[in-house]
Design a protein around this motif. Structure first.
Motif, short mmCIF file in Angstrom:
data_model
loop_
_atom_site.label_atom_id
_atom_site.label_comp_id
_atom_site.label_asym_id
_atom_site.label_seq_id
_atom_site.Cartn_x
_atom_site.Cartn_y
_atom_site.Cartn_z
N TYR A 54 28.68 -13.63 5.18
CA TYR A 54 28.58 -13.26 3.78
C TYR A 54 28.21 -12.01 3.43
O TYR A 54 27.16 -11.59 3.88
CB TYR A 54 27.90 -14.34 2.75
CG TYR A 54 28.29 -15.66 2.78
CD1 TYR A 54 29.19 -15.81 1.60
CD2 TYR A 54 27.84 -16.68 3.19
CE1 TYR A 54 29.79 -17.22 1.52
CE2 TYR A 54 28.35 -18.14 3.17
CZ TYR A 54 29.32 -18.00 2.12
OH TYR A 54 29.74 -19.44 2.12
N THR A 55 29.12 -11.40 2.33
CA THR A 55 28.57 -10.06 2.04
C THR A 55 27.36 -10.56 0.73
O THR A 55 27.71 -11.64 0.32
CB THR A 55 29.82 -9.28 1.29
OG1 THR A 55 30.34 -10.19 -0.02
CG2 THR A 55 30.81 -8.92 2.38
N GLU A 56 26.95 -9.66 -0.05
CA GLU A 56 26.19 -9.92 -1.13
C GLU A 56 26.90 -10.43 -2.19
O GLU A 56 26.35 -11.46 -2.81
CB GLU A 56 25.21 -8.82 -1.33
CG GLU A 56 24.09 -8.40 -0.25
CD GLU A 56 23.25 -7.23 -0.31
OE1 GLU A 56 23.47 -6.49 -1.14
OE2 GLU A 56 22.48 -7.18 0.64
N SER A 57 27.98 -9.61 -2.59
CA SER A 57 29.06 -10.13 -3.48
C SER A 57 29.32 -11.67 -3.23
O SER A 57 29.37 -12.36 -4.35
CB SER A 57 29.96 -9.18 -3.65
OG SER A 57 30.80 -9.66 -4.46
N GLU A 58 29.70 -12.06 -1.93
CA GLU A 58 30.11 -13.37 -1.76
C GLU A 58 29.00 -14.31 -1.96
O GLU A 58 29.32 -15.25 -2.57
CB GLU A 58 30.74 -13.43 -0.57
CG GLU A 58 32.03 -12.70 -0.32
CD GLU A 58 32.52 -12.54 1.20
OE1 GLU A 58 33.77 -12.11 1.32
OE2 GLU A 58 31.73 -12.55 2.05
N LYS B 25 21.97 -9.85 1.84
CA LYS B 25 22.54 -10.45 2.96
C LYS B 25 22.12 -10.80 4.27
O LYS B 25 20.77 -9.82 4.31
CB LYS B 25 24.01 -10.01 3.12
CG LYS B 25 23.93 -8.54 3.52
CD LYS B 25 25.29 -7.95 3.89
CE LYS B 25 25.17 -6.33 4.30
NZ LYS B 25 26.66 -5.71 4.41
#
Length: 322
Positions: free
Chosen positions: A153-157, A226
């Motif tokens: 995961y990215t932080e946005s995800e 993340k």
């Protein structure tokens, strides 16, 4: 005790042979007093970087080296030519001064060298009578939720998963006793009006990742990281954001406009700030947050871990359940 000797002691006490101290800071120990000497360049950097995360190193060194009783901070003041030749230097420096003022007020064992006191006394946040913060937008677009392995995961995800996946969002609310959650709470600070020319700190579009109001009417802030992001600077970020919100609650900073999000924040009883991540830096443990919670301002700091329950779901846990 010079910086090399201090590092060896830190590694021994924490049982972490690979940790490093930032070479860009001059850190040494005189008997029971930790002295941190900060070059001008470090006062202008992003607080997430190791060399600029002053608060983080104060917390971590005091936690792992029990003989430290007092901390003295000193720095090279911003020369006049920096203002004209370095873009945004004055805004970075003003934010740095705010952070140093807050940590010296929050913990009686932290002091600022007298030669730096004039910069603090004449800083914008000390002299301005009309500090403003961006108002949270009423536009809340739904983000696309992507299910994948936690490490990917990215932080946005991760943010989208927590906010918009019903199962994850419900687990999140339940774990933190939240009645509302939202995202991207802006923390740009301005003087008198919201404009580029009126900004006080760098990062005029900076925002807190996730925030909400809990069942006890506390304003809860979440710094989301993340799996691969395990920098010590997250503690400095948390400390900074928590104090900005506390200044809003105490009416030292006003929202620029009114909308539906403002009143619950203004009515909040206190500020809580959480690190929300699958992992953290090896020096960051529960005792570090216990130390941060001795702050004179009554802000509550903690960490919660993001973990996979199974291939399709995420759960949240504290240190004891990690």
């Amino acid at each position: 005790m010079n910086q090399y000797e201090l590092l060896q002691l830190l590694r021994h006490n924490a049982k972490q042979a690979a940790v490093q101290l930032p070479k860009s800071l001059n850190i040494f120990l005189e008997k029971t007093t930790l002295i941190i000497d900060i070059p001008t360049k470090r006062t202008l950097e992003n607080m997430q970087t190791d060399g600029a995360a002053i608060e983080s190193w104060i917390f971590l060194l005091k936690r792992w080296i029990p003989k430290i009783e007092k901390v003295i901070i000193k720095w090279e003041s911003l020369p006049p030519d920096y203002i004209s030749t370095k873009e945004n230097a004055v805004y970075h420096y003003q934010r740095f001064l705010y952070r140093m003022d807050k940590i010296s007020k929050a913990f009686p064992w932290v002091t600022i060298l007298p030669s730096n006191q004039l910069d603090l006394a004449t800083s914008t946040f000390k002299t301005s009578k009309n500090l403003l913060m961006n108002t949270p937008s009423t536009k809340r677009a739904t983000k696309t939720v992507v299910k994948k392995e936690l490490e990917a995961y990215t932080e946005s995800e991760l943010e989208a998963l927590i906010l918009f996946d019903p199962q994850t969002s419900n687990a999140f609310k339940q774990h933190f006793n939240l009645k509302t959650i939202d995202y991207q709470l802006p923390v740009g600070i301005f003087e008198a009006n919201i404009s580029n020319s009126a900004r006080v700190f760098s990062g005029r579009k900076s925002a807190i990742d996730i925030w909400g109001i809990d069942q006890d009417d506390n304003c809860c802030l979440f710094e989301l990281k993340k799996a691969q992001n395990r920098k010590v600077g997250v503690l400095s970020e948390m400390f900074f954001y928590a104090h900005i919100l506390l200044d809003v609650l105490n009416k030292n900073i006003q929202f620029a406009q009114n909308n539906q999000y403002i009143q619950p924040i203004l009515n909040a009883k206190k500020v809580k700030c959480f690190l929300l991540a699958p992992y953290s830096h090896p020096l960051i443990d529960k005792t570090v947050f216990q130390l941060m919670n001795t702050s004179q301002f009554g802000i509550q700091y903690a960490q919660a871990f993001i973990q996979e329950a199974d291939s399709q779901s995420i759960l949240f846990s504290d240190f004891s359940a990690k």
